[in-house]
Design an enzyme around this catalytic site. Structure first.
Site, PDB file in Angstrom:
ATOM      1  N   GLU A 139     -37.104  -2.630 -15.077  1.00 54.08           N
ATOM      2  CA  GLU A 139     -36.421  -3.133 -16.741  1.00 54.08           C
ATOM      3  C   GLU A 139     -34.879  -3.702 -16.277  1.00 54.08           C
ATOM      4  OE1 GLU A 139     -34.430  -4.081 -20.450  1.00 54.08           O
ATOM      5  OE2 GLU A 139     -34.190  -2.567 -19.104  1.00 54.08           O
ATOM      6  N   GLU A 140     -33.788  -3.022 -15.843  1.00 51.46           N
ATOM      7  CA  GLU A 140     -32.274  -2.989 -15.375  1.00 51.46           C
ATOM      8  C   GLU A 140     -32.797  -4.222 -15.105  1.00 51.46           C
ATOM      9  OE1 GLU A 140     -30.427  -2.189 -17.688  1.00 51.46           O
ATOM     10  OE2 GLU A 140     -30.916   0.155 -18.420  1.00 51.46           O
ATOM     11  N   ASP A 194     -35.938  -0.218 -26.972  1.00 50.95           N
ATOM     12  CA  ASP A 194     -35.519  -0.203 -25.963  1.00 50.95           C
ATOM     13  C   ASP A 194     -33.981  -0.201 -27.317  1.00 50.95           C
ATOM     14  OD1 ASP A 194     -33.847  -0.521 -24.036  1.00 50.95           O
ATOM     15  OD2 ASP A 194     -34.995  -2.074 -23.162  1.00 50.95           O
ATOM     16  N   HIS A 251     -24.510   0.144 -22.514  1.00 49.42           N
ATOM     17  CA  HIS A 251     -24.721  -0.222 -20.988  1.00 49.42           C
ATOM     18  C   HIS A 251     -22.879   0.278 -20.627  1.00 49.42           C
ATOM     19  CE1 HIS A 251     -27.792  -2.968 -19.465  1.00 49.42           C
ATOM     20  NE2 HIS A 251     -27.996  -1.677 -19.628  1.00 49.42           N
ATOM     21  N   HIS A 304     -38.787   1.810 -20.316  1.00 49.89           N
ATOM     22  CA  HIS A 304     -38.765   1.308 -18.973  1.00 49.89           C
ATOM     23  C   HIS A 304     -37.964   3.017 -18.508  1.00 49.89           C
ATOM     24  CE1 HIS A 304     -34.081   0.844 -19.077  1.00 49.89           C
ATOM     25  NE2 HIS A 304     -34.130  -0.307 -20.429  1.00 49.89           N
ATOM     26  N   ASP A 322     -30.222   4.000 -22.655  1.00 48.74           N
ATOM     27  CA  ASP A 322     -31.441   2.927 -21.965  1.00 48.74           C
ATOM     28  C   ASP A 322     -32.102   3.498 -21.100  1.00 48.74           C
ATOM     29  OD1 ASP A 322     -32.099   0.789 -21.856  1.00 48.74           O
ATOM     30  OD2 ASP A 322     -29.648  -0.601 -21.125  1.00 48.74           O
TER      31      ASP A 322
END
Length: 377
Positions: free
Chosen positions: A223-224, A244, A324, A72, A189
């Protein structure tokens, strides 16, 4: 099959370029153009959906079987929620992440009159003013604000400058690569995943390595926020490997120096057979790997399956410490995952039967079974 050499200079050059392109979910057009231009340079045909997801196609020998590798392009970010009376901005997060990791970040606010720079700060940011109170500010998005690099001391100043509720806010990635191979940055990410997949494909092209079946490269854009691969995946794709981050933390089995194979995430187990095929490719080719189960994590696999696709899915992760948040990985993990993707694309179908959406029981696989226990009544 052969274990391909990954061009480290290409991998990190591509990753650095990606990290420097703002792409919070919903604001991804620029990164779509960048990746599209790179695919054109590699002479890989692709199409783009209405909203910007990319489906590229690597040609292979058997046209009746399709597989996919998914990554992504979108990242975490924020959106302006309120124009404050003090001339600063309140934010709402894009994606799931803590305001703890937004504090101190340099950001760009994209207004209709152009971009502005700023810094995210807690509501009480000056020790000289607030003393020990700076240590008692709660951790929440309601307790931070954006200080804009513009003369704004009131809501009217913000309005006159062109700020609006709903403006996108991107967070600087601030990448740093250390001499011993560690990479620290926001948004690894999944931009590290995008870079390593492109590096794997670039190596296959460079060494003229044939693949036995066609493969799609899916580059998703949401995706997030949970809907990444729900539309770009074709119904005739038999199996898909998602690349990922793998979360390195206490209680997890992921690490930063090899491949992590996801066995299950918050959406449930990954495909038994495809997952073990990837484990076998690592084991047989000397790629260091580990297995992990992710409890607070979902990927493009979940959105693809929830959209109704009857596709075998698996997850391959590069180790990320502080996911994250303040993220870190190591070059050995990125290179190892890229090599595994190269091997996977060279491998035969997991099950030739899967080329048909539905079929008879002939050729349907078995999982290990226990001996039948006879219970006497």
């Amino acid at each position: 099959m052969e274990l391909i050499d990954i061009d480290k200079e290409y991998l990190f050059g591509t990753l650095t370029s990606l990290l420097n392109i703002p792409s919070p979910a919903g604001y991804t057009d620029q990164v779509v153009h960048f990746v599209g231009q790179e695919l054109q340079r590699l002479e890989i045909p692709f199409i783009v959906t209405r909203r910007g997801a990319i489906r590229a196609t690597l040609s292979g020998g058997r046209e009746t079987f399709l597989r996919a590798v998914s990554v992504h392009l979108d990242t975490l970010g924020a959106m302006v929620r309120d124009l404050k009376d003090n001339g600063r901005l309140t934010l709402s997060p894009i994606g799931t992440w803590s305001s703890r990791f937004a504090e101190g970040a340099r950001v760009t606010i994209f207004t209709e009159k152009g971009p502005f720079r700023g810094t995210v700060l807690p509501l009480k940011a000056s020790g000289h003013t607030f003393g020990d109170e700076v240590d008692r500010v709660p951790v929440s998005w309601n307790h931070i604000e954006v200080r804009i690099d513009h003369r704004s001391r009131s809501q009217k100043d913000l309005i006159d400058a062109g700020f609006n509720v709903g403006d996108f806010v991107s967070f600087d990635s601030t990448p740093e690569i250390t001499p011993n191979g560690f990479l620290n940055a926001r948004h690894l990410d999944d931009k590290a995943g995008v870079a390593l997949v492109l590096a794997a494909v670039q190596a296959l092209r460079k060494y003229d390595v044939a693949i036995p079946v066609p493969a799609h490269l899916l580059l998703t854009i949401s995706e997030e926020v949970g809907v990444g691969a729900s539309a770009v995946l074709c119904g005739d794709v038999a199996e898909m490997v998602v690349v990922d981050n793998a979360t390195v933390a206490p209680g997890q089995n992921s690490w930063e120096f090899g491949v992590t194979i996801g066995m299950m995430d918050a959406a449930g187990p990954f495909d038994y057979h495809l997952t073990r095929k990837l484990i076998g490719l690592c084991r047989d080719n000397g790629i260091e790997y580990s297995r992990d189960v992710f409890r607070h994590y979902r990927s493009d696999s979940a959105s693809a399956i929830e959209a109704g696709n009857d596709t075998r899915t698996a997850l391959v992760g590069f180790g990320v410490d502080g996911s994250h948040g303040y993220e870190r990985t190591h070059e050995s993990s990125l290179i190892s995952v890229a090599q595994l993707i190269g091997l996977y694309l060279q491998s035969p179908p997991t099950f030739a039967r899967d080329k048909d959406g539905v079929s008879t029981l002939n050729g349907f696989p078995h999982q290990p079974k226990r001996d039948i226990i006879q219970i006497e009544v």
